[in-house]
Design an enzyme around this catalytic site. Structure first.
Site, PDB file in Angstrom:
ATOM      1  N   TYR A  99      -9.529  14.960  -7.089  1.00  0.00           N
ATOM      2  CA  TYR A  99      -8.701  14.125  -7.963  1.00  0.00           C
ATOM      3  C   TYR A  99      -7.857  15.001  -8.895  1.00  0.00           C
ATOM      4  O   TYR A  99      -6.641  14.815  -9.017  1.00  0.00           O
ATOM      5  CB  TYR A  99      -9.577  13.172  -8.773  1.00  0.00           C
ATOM      6  N   ASP A 133       0.871  -1.172   0.000  1.00  0.00           N
ATOM      7  CA  ASP A 133       0.000   0.000   0.000  1.00  0.00           C
ATOM      8  C   ASP A 133       0.908   1.222   0.000  1.00  0.00           C
ATOM      9  O   ASP A 133       1.548   1.540   1.007  1.00  0.00           O
ATOM     10  CB  ASP A 133      -0.893  -0.003   1.236  1.00  0.00           C
ATOM     11  N   ASN A 160       2.422   4.693 -10.790  1.00  0.00           N
ATOM     12  CA  ASN A 160       1.143   4.570 -11.466  1.00  0.00           C
ATOM     13  C   ASN A 160      -0.029   4.396 -10.494  1.00  0.00           C
ATOM     14  O   ASN A 160      -1.173   4.660 -10.844  1.00  0.00           O
ATOM     15  CB  ASN A 160       1.187   3.371 -12.427  1.00  0.00           C
TER      16      ASN A 160
END
Length: 240
Positions: free
Chosen positions: A144, A55, A79
């Protein structure tokens, strides 16, 4: 000469395409993510791909990952991420807004910063760091988009810090890319048609479009490119 590549979020979509691109050209590839099963699918039938659970928002998980990594990493591809707003409970109180906003920052900005910092001593001269950004950084998409814009800004300083060590740092910024789980199967046909129509090339991007660009930025042909955002969006958003 074989290189060692680390691809975070390598279990699906763009991450998987990036991992396969490098592996098919003879590189040793480490793919990480929170779920083992999709990582193992990425590694299937490719002997040079190794799956590792991590994580990347968690410093402890990253510290544990280091013990399983080689001492030299030639290319780091940050990514891991995605729009975490698609996974919220849709609560609208202020505490929930703060939680959800921070979740996107953690997933898309903090994860890349933590990973790059953790691997700093292992990044090899002549290597590259490539982050996955988004057209949302320029077109706007709440927290985001803010996280991806922050990633591009943070990369400017990173490129200056890594440059004297002959390491480049760039951002690949995709537009709409089909064949990923980004939209969690919630994209309507109408919205998909709108996204495709917005592209000058008249088609959606593919994970392979992005993996090829990542590979270019990690290649000898791109040694004088650093501190940049390279847009790969089919002409949906143009620059000059």
């Amino acid at each position: 000469m074989s290189r060692t590549i680390l691809v975070t979020g390598g279990g699906t979509g763009i991450g998987r395409a990036v991992a396969h691109h490098f592996a098919d050209r003879g590189d040793e590839v480490l793919v990480t993510g929170r779920r083992l099963a999709p990582l193992e699918e990425t590694a299937a039938d490719r002997a040079t791909v190794r799956p590792l659970v991590c994580d990347h928002t968690d410093p402890q998980s990253l510290t544990e990952l280091l013990a399983r990594l080689p001492e030299r990493i030639d290319v780091l591809v940050n990514n891991a991420g995605g729009n975490t707003d698609l996974d919220t409970d849709e609560a609208t109180d202020l505490a929930s807004y703060a939680r959800d906003f921070r979740a996107n920052l953690d997933a898309n900005l903090v994860s890349a910063a933590l990973t790059t910092r953790a691997l700093d001593g292992r990044l090899a001269a002549g290597g590259a760091v490539v982050h996955l950004g988004s057209i949302a950084a320029d077109q706007g998409a709440g927290s985001y988009g803010a996280a991806k814009a922050g990633l591009a800004s943070w990369n400017v300083e990173l490129s200056r810090n890594l440059g004297p060590r002959d390491i480049t740092a760039n951002v690949v910024s995709p537009g709409y890319v089909a064949d990923t789980d980004f939209f969690r199967d919630r994209l309507t046909d109408e919205r998909r048609d709108q996204l495709v129509a917005a592209a000058a090339v008249g088609r959606a991007g593919s994970p392979e479009d992005i993996s090829g660009t990542v590979a270019f930025l990690a290649s000898p042909a791109a040694r004088h490119i650093t501190g940049q955002v390279l847009n790969v969006n089919g002409g949906t958003r143009t620059t000059r």
